[in-house]
Design a protein around this motif. Structure first.
Motif, PDB file in Angstrom:
ATOM      1  N   GLY A 127     -53.911  55.742  75.774  1.00 15.39           N
ATOM      2  CA  GLY A 127     -54.168  55.958  77.190  1.00 15.39           C
ATOM      3  C   GLY A 127     -53.137  56.254  77.907  1.00 15.39           C
ATOM      4  O   GLY A 127     -53.598  57.481  78.868  1.00 15.39           O
ATOM      5  N   CYS A 130     -52.376  60.100  77.707  1.00 16.77           N
ATOM      6  CA  CYS A 130     -53.737  61.112  78.375  1.00 16.77           C
ATOM      7  C   CYS A 130     -53.894  60.972  79.702  1.00 16.77           C
ATOM      8  O   CYS A 130     -54.349  61.996  80.148  1.00 16.77           O
ATOM      9  CB  CYS A 130     -54.933  60.522  77.406  1.00 16.77           C
ATOM     10  SG  CYS A 130     -54.802  60.600  75.708  1.00 16.77           S
ATOM     11  N   VAL A 131     -53.745  59.987  80.521  1.00 16.78           N
ATOM     12  CA  VAL A 131     -53.911  59.982  81.844  1.00 16.78           C
ATOM     13  C   VAL A 131     -52.775  60.619  82.439  1.00 16.78           C
ATOM     14  O   VAL A 131     -53.097  61.377  83.506  1.00 16.78           O
ATOM     15  CB  VAL A 131     -53.559  58.454  82.367  1.00 16.78           C
ATOM     16  CG1 VAL A 131     -53.502  58.360  83.939  1.00 16.78           C
ATOM     17  CG2 VAL A 131     -55.061  57.517  81.913  1.00 16.78           C
ATOM     18  N   PHE A 134     -53.755  64.124  81.945  1.00 14.30           N
ATOM     19  CA  PHE A 134     -55.061  64.483  82.814  1.00 14.30           C
ATOM     20  C   PHE A 134     -54.564  64.687  84.272  1.00 14.30           C
ATOM     21  O   PHE A 134     -54.858  65.648  85.116  1.00 14.30           O
ATOM     22  CB  PHE A 134     -56.045  63.308  82.766  1.00 14.30           C
ATOM     23  CG  PHE A 134     -57.161  63.021  83.777  1.00 14.30           C
ATOM     24  CD1 PHE A 134     -58.186  64.096  83.769  1.00 14.30           C
ATOM     25  CD2 PHE A 134     -57.273  62.345  84.641  1.00 14.30           C
ATOM     26  CE1 PHE A 134     -59.283  64.096  84.509  1.00 14.30           C
ATOM     27  CE2 PHE A 134     -58.335  62.129  85.765  1.00 14.30           C
ATOM     28  CZ  PHE A 134     -59.170  63.093  85.592  1.00 14.30           C
ATOM     29  N   VAL A 135     -53.683  63.910  84.913  1.00  5.74           N
ATOM     30  CA  VAL A 135     -53.302  64.432  86.301  1.00  5.74           C
ATOM     31  C   VAL A 135     -52.565  65.381  86.413  1.00  5.74           C
ATOM     32  O   VAL A 135     -52.693  66.204  87.308  1.00  5.74           O
ATOM     33  CB  VAL A 135     -52.470  62.945  86.694  1.00  5.74           C
ATOM     34  CG1 VAL A 135     -51.775  63.248  88.150  1.00  5.74           C
ATOM     35  CG2 VAL A 135     -53.362  61.927  86.921  1.00  5.74           C
ATOM     36  N   CYS A 139     -56.638  66.538  87.475  1.00  3.80           N
ATOM     37  CA  CYS A 139     -57.613  65.598  87.289  1.00  3.80           C
ATOM     38  C   CYS A 139     -58.841  66.555  86.930  1.00  3.80           C
ATOM     39  O   CYS A 139     -59.859  66.012  87.032  1.00  3.80           O
ATOM     40  CB  CYS A 139     -57.896  65.011  88.469  1.00  3.80           C
ATOM     41  SG  CYS A 139     -56.417  63.780  88.845  1.00  3.80           S
ATOM     42  N   THR A 160     -62.373  53.619  75.569  1.00  2.00           N
ATOM     43  CA  THR A 160     -61.380  54.089  76.473  1.00  2.00           C
ATOM     44  C   THR A 160     -61.975  55.604  77.113  1.00  2.00           C
ATOM     45  O   THR A 160     -61.662  55.815  78.470  1.00  2.00           O
ATOM     46  CB  THR A 160     -60.046  54.512  75.956  1.00  2.00           C
ATOM     47  OG1 THR A 160     -59.547  53.194  75.319  1.00  2.00           O
ATOM     48  CG2 THR A 160     -59.049  55.055  76.823  1.00  2.00           C
ATOM     49  N   ILE A 255     -61.530  62.956  78.970  1.00  2.00           N
ATOM     50  CA  ILE A 255     -61.032  62.059  79.910  1.00  2.00           C
ATOM     51  C   ILE A 255     -61.267  62.415  81.179  1.00  2.00           C
ATOM     52  O   ILE A 255     -60.929  63.726  81.415  1.00  2.00           O
ATOM     53  CB  ILE A 255     -59.433  61.906  79.489  1.00  2.00           C
ATOM     54  CG1 ILE A 255     -58.784  60.994  80.634  1.00  2.00           C
ATOM     55  CG2 ILE A 255     -58.605  63.244  79.472  1.00  2.00           C
ATOM     56  CD1 ILE A 255     -57.373  60.540  80.216  1.00  2.00           C
ATOM     57  N   ALA A 260     -60.024  57.483  83.155  1.00  2.00           N
ATOM     58  CA  ALA A 260     -58.806  57.264  83.771  1.00  2.00           C
ATOM     59  C   ALA A 260     -58.751  55.911  84.623  1.00  2.00           C
ATOM     60  O   ALA A 260     -57.944  54.963  84.388  1.00  2.00           O
ATOM     61  CB  ALA A 260     -58.220  58.379  84.864  1.00  2.00           C
ATOM     62  N   TYR A 263     -59.016  52.838  82.279  1.00  2.00           N
ATOM     63  CA  TYR A 263     -57.662  52.555  81.608  1.00  2.00           C
ATOM     64  C   TYR A 263     -56.751  51.993  82.470  1.00  2.00           C
ATOM     65  O   TYR A 263     -56.274  50.788  82.141  1.00  2.00           O
ATOM     66  CB  TYR A 263     -57.164  53.887  81.051  1.00  2.00           C
ATOM     67  CG  TYR A 263     -55.602  53.761  80.502  1.00  2.00           C
ATOM     68  CD1 TYR A 263     -55.528  53.031  79.371  1.00  2.00           C
ATOM     69  CD2 TYR A 263     -54.577  53.951  81.227  1.00  2.00           C
ATOM     70  CE1 TYR A 263     -54.206  52.971  78.693  1.00  2.00           C
ATOM     71  CE2 TYR A 263     -53.246  53.877  80.725  1.00  2.00           C
ATOM     72  CZ  TYR A 263     -53.138  53.184  79.588  1.00  2.00           C
ATOM     73  OH  TYR A 263     -51.876  53.048  79.385  1.00  2.00           O
ATOM     74  N   LEU A 264     -56.609  52.216  83.656  1.00  2.00           N
ATOM     75  CA  LEU A 264     -55.810  51.688  84.636  1.00  2.00           C
ATOM     76  C   LEU A 264     -56.121  50.464  84.960  1.00  2.00           C
ATOM     77  O   LEU A 264     -55.336  49.239  85.145  1.00  2.00           O
ATOM     78  CB  LEU A 264     -55.381  52.423  86.036  1.00  2.00           C
ATOM     79  CG  LEU A 264     -54.904  53.982  85.711  1.00  2.00           C
ATOM     80  CD1 LEU A 264     -54.891  54.884  86.884  1.00  2.00           C
ATOM     81  CD2 LEU A 264     -53.278  53.882  85.210  1.00  2.00           C
ATOM     82  N   LEU A 280     -47.565  59.475  89.119  1.00  2.00           N
ATOM     83  CA  LEU A 280     -48.875  60.205  89.492  1.00  2.00           C
ATOM     84  C   LEU A 280     -48.740  60.974  91.016  1.00  2.00           C
ATOM     85  O   LEU A 280     -49.228  62.173  91.029  1.00  2.00           O
ATOM     86  CB  LEU A 280     -49.775  59.227  89.239  1.00  2.00           C
ATOM     87  CG  LEU A 280     -50.192  58.921  88.027  1.00  2.00           C
ATOM     88  CD1 LEU A 280     -51.587  57.814  87.823  1.00  2.00           C
ATOM     89  CD2 LEU A 280     -50.620  59.841  86.993  1.00  2.00           C
TER      90      LEU A 280
END
Length: 310
Positions: A127, A130-131, A134-135, A139, A160, A255, A260, A263-264, A280
């Motif tokens: 996770g 991946c986050v 993604f950012v 995004c 997830t 994702i 996201a 996950y966070l 981030l």
């Protein structure tokens, strides 16, 4: 660090009590040769603690630079000793969707040394990385794939990410799911150690006889495969996969902001979230604020949209 490597992620974040993780995007391009060699030695050391004398020869273990130029490596270290205790190798797979090329983030191989198991490291290895990616991509929703016969992994992926098939009861295979699956199986099966003779059942998203392309030593029986706390995922695997033959599920999902946020909020270790927030913010500045500033400055070129040099 050279100018080319500065374009890729190379960051270190807390990964839980007494642990730190290093995440490197496209290590063959981002790292100097000696640093790259050390990372490969670290993941091989983790593999030896997991597989013993058995060896894996595909993917990042081969040391092939082309493979490592489309890989995202996450290695978790014991903070006190510096010893590597876990890793994940994500693969960036290019496919065509809607008339344009996109990247699918393949969740790849995860290994954790026996002494570090049970500490929730899968959340960091999957996770967190991946986050971050993604950012890094401003995004925009990012397709993910996973090939596994382990119920614990099937459940983790389903809970997830978004729009996961198979695994989420409410998600059915869309035309996009099928199109991405066909291309992955046609062009990228070598990326996850599946041989050319393996079959693919598109109705069930099951890869048959999957352990013949370098991943042979990962084959498990159903009893050996780690189970998820929700028995539905174990039942899904038991009913759909022939463990004697060596079948895998191919899971596809995305994702997005929902994934996201989940996950966070629920999965990420608090220490890693604290460190992640600063990263981030910096990436959002790089990906959103800085392009706006650059666009407003019409004295500079901006690629094909504003191609002049002066």
């Amino acid at each position: 660090m050279n100018a080319a490597s500065a374009r890729y992620i190379d960051t270190t974040l807390p990964a839980g009590r007494g642990l730190r993780s290093r995440i490197v995007e496209r290590p063959a391009l981002a790292l100097e040769p000696d640093d790259l060699a050390r990372m490969i030695a670290d993941i091989r050391a983790v593999a030896r603690t997991t597989l013993g004398e058995n060896e894996l020869t595909y993917g990042v273990f081969s040391g092939d630079r082309e493979t490592l130029s489309r890989t995202v490596l996450t290695v978790v270290y014991d903070t006190a000793s510096g010893e590597p205790v876990a890793f994940n190798a994500l693969a960036l797979l290019r496919v065509s969707l809607g008339g344009r090329e996109i990247e699918v983030l393949h969740l790849g191989l995860v290994m954790t040394a026996p002494k570090a198991r049970g500490g929730g490291l899968s959340a960091v290895l999957y996770g967190l990385t991946c986050v971050l990616l993604f950012v890094r991509r401003q995004c925009r929703p990012l397709w993910i794939s996973s090939v596994t016969q382990v119920p614990a992994v099937v459940g983790m992926v389903a809970e997830t990410f978004s729009d996961v098939h198979p695994g989420q009861p409410a998600t059915r295979a869309s035309f996009q799911h099928r199109l991405v699956a066909r291309q992955i199986m046609r062009h990228w099966r070598h990326a996850f150690g599946v041989g050319p003779e393996a079959g693919f059942d598109e109705e069930r998203f099951v890869i048959t006889d999957a352990y013949t392309g370098g991943s042979d030593n990962l084959k498990k029986t159903f009893d050996q495969a780690a189970k998820h706390r929700d028995p539905r995922y174990g039942e899904l695997c038991r009913l759909q996969l022939d463990y004697g033959r060596g079948d895998d599920l191919l899971q596809l999902g995305r994702i997005d902001m929902r994934a996201a946020a989940r996950y966070l909020a629920k999965v990420a270790p608090p220490a890693s979230v604290t460190g992640l927030i600063g990263r981030l913010a910096l990436m959002l500045a790089q990906g959103a604020v800085l392009p706006l500033i650059h666009w407003l400055d019409d004295t500079q070129s901006w690629g094909s949209l504003r191609p002049w040099k002066h």
